[in-house]
Design an enzyme around this catalytic site. Structure first.
Site, PDB file in Angstrom:
ATOM      1  N   SER A 146     -66.798  -7.883 -28.377  1.00 60.46           N
ATOM      2  CA  SER A 146     -67.221  -9.058 -27.626  1.00 60.46           C
ATOM      3  C   SER A 146     -66.393  -9.207 -26.345  1.00 60.46           C
ATOM      4  O   SER A 146     -66.297  -8.269 -25.563  1.00 60.46           O
ATOM      5  CB  SER A 146     -67.125 -10.295 -28.526  1.00 60.46           C
ATOM      6  OG  SER A 146     -67.722 -11.416 -27.911  1.00 60.46           O
TER       7      SER A 146
ATOM      8  N   HIS B  29     -74.838 -10.773 -32.842  1.00 57.29           N
ATOM      9  CA  HIS B  29     -73.646 -10.423 -32.059  1.00 57.29           C
ATOM     10  C   HIS B  29     -72.550  -9.779 -32.899  1.00 57.29           C
ATOM     11  O   HIS B  29     -71.999  -8.747 -32.530  1.00 57.29           O
ATOM     12  CB  HIS B  29     -73.112 -11.692 -31.385  1.00 57.29           C
ATOM     13  CG  HIS B  29     -71.876 -11.471 -30.575  1.00 57.29           C
ATOM     14  ND1 HIS B  29     -71.855 -10.654 -29.459  1.00 57.29           N
ATOM     15  CD2 HIS B  29     -70.614 -11.966 -30.713  1.00 57.29           C
ATOM     16  CE1 HIS B  29     -70.630 -10.654 -28.940  1.00 57.29           C
ATOM     17  NE2 HIS B  29     -69.872 -11.433 -29.681  1.00 57.29           N
TER      18      HIS B  29
ATOM     19  N   ASP C 251     -78.747 -10.028 -29.891  1.00 54.15           N
ATOM     20  CA  ASP C 251     -77.474 -10.650 -29.512  1.00 54.15           C
ATOM     21  C   ASP C 251     -77.722 -11.662 -28.392  1.00 54.15           C
ATOM     22  O   ASP C 251     -78.191 -11.299 -27.316  1.00 54.15           O
ATOM     23  CB  ASP C 251     -76.509  -9.562 -29.045  1.00 54.15           C
ATOM     24  CG  ASP C 251     -75.091 -10.071 -28.812  1.00 54.15           C
ATOM     25  OD1 ASP C 251     -74.910 -11.298 -28.672  1.00 54.15           O
ATOM     26  OD2 ASP C 251     -74.182  -9.237 -28.757  1.00 54.15           O
TER      27      ASP C 251
END
Length: 324
Positions: A138, A288, A258
């Site tokens: 991320s 995600h 996502d």
């Protein structure tokens, strides 16, 4: 300033089992320490295989509002079980490291601090001859790519899980809001006043895992800070102009559903990087959090792809170095 852990929260995501006993049951040895860098003191961890030779080292960076503990370490433990020495550091402003909670007004500094620790581990006597990789999840993917640009010749490969290189439109802060706060000459930079888009609910598909992740006592739950959003916008724009400068082998993984970091982050890196060895994995309908937040069947599929990629390159590098 360190995080204040919430009273009554479980000590670990797995429950009340003592840490040493849990790690032993997972066949890894965990070590924790505070590590001083020129940019601040970091809380660091390592996960080392209890048995067998170490194949290489992997230095891992977590995402926004998270830390190296809690469920992020499911990835670290898996890699250690595969035979890798794994190192992680809570980013400045996160977890148990120094800094105002989730304030990242200087992303170059945010990247330089863990890089200082990772280089010390990579270059240590125990690991200096082994293949070395950077891993970022991320926002940690953005930090990892900044580390690579700061130290482009020191690593053998990069692994990204849903990296933040391109912000989805719903996650972008409005131009007028950033401009208005900018007129305050930096006074508003640390203010936690930016819109909160409830990212954790958009990140996790498995409802039971969402409950566990949301219970992390060190997870930042306040609104984003002005300087943090300004810097994330800046570095995403920087990446758009510099993808072509990536020449190292890499694997980037992304779920097609996502909503936190755009899948275009991975596809644009793959299409524009000059790396001769590059791999893109897109997972239909995954969210995600590819490892901690998906049902086990999906998470295991992602981990299997990561292991296949990592083992192939570390074995090739090890053979070439030992034969020369």
């Amino acid at each position: 300033m360190s995080a204040v852990e919430k009273p009554g929260a479980p000590p670990n995501f797995w429950g009340d089992m003592p840490e040493e006993e849990y790690y032993a049951s997972e066949r890894v040895k965990n070590h924790q320490e505070r590590f001083k860098t020129p940019h601040g003191t970091l809380f660091t961890q390592s996960w080392i295989p209890i048995e067998g030779p170490v194949k290489g080292i992997v230095c891992m960076t977590h995402g926004y509002g998270s830390d190296t503990g809690w469920m992020f370490q499911k990835i670290s433990i898996a890699y250690a079980q595969w035979g890798y020495a794994v190192f992680g550091a809570d980013l400045l402003g996160h977890g148990r490291s120094d800094g105002l909670r989730c304030y990242m007004g200087d992303m170059e500094k945010v990247a330089a601090a863990p890089l200082y620790f990772f280089k010390a581990m990579r270059d240590s006597e125990a690991y200096k001859d082994l293949p070395a990789f950077l891993f970022g999840e991320s926002m940690g993917g953005a930090v990892t790519l900044l580390m690579y640009f700061q130290d482009p010749d020191g690593w053998d490969g990069l692994i990204f899980s849903a990296p933040l290189f391109v912000m989805p439109e719903p996650m972008k802060p409005s131009w007028w809001r950033l401009t208005a706060y900018g007129f305050l000459f930096g006074l508003a930079d640390t203010w936690a006043v930016m819109p909160d888009n409830k990212m954790v609910k958009k990140a996790i598909k498995d409802p039971e895992k969402l409950k566990i992740i949301a219970s992390n006592p060190r997870r930042y739950t306040g609104p984003p800070r002005v300087g943090t959003m300004r810097e994330l916008c800046r570095v995403c724009a920087f990446f758009q102009e510099n993808f072509e400068k990536v020449t190292i082998p890499f694997l980037t993984c992304h779920g097609t559903s996502d909503e936190v970091t755009a899948p275009e982050s991975s596809t644009e890196l793959y299409e524009r990087a000059k790396s001769e060895d590059k791999t893109l994995k897109l997972y239909d309908d995954m969210y995600h959090s590819l490892v901690q937040g998906e049902p086990d069947e999906n998470a295991n599929r992602v981990l299997a792809d990561m292991r296949e990629w990592l083992d192939a390159r570390s074995e090739k590098l090890f053979r070439s170095r030992t034969s020369s």
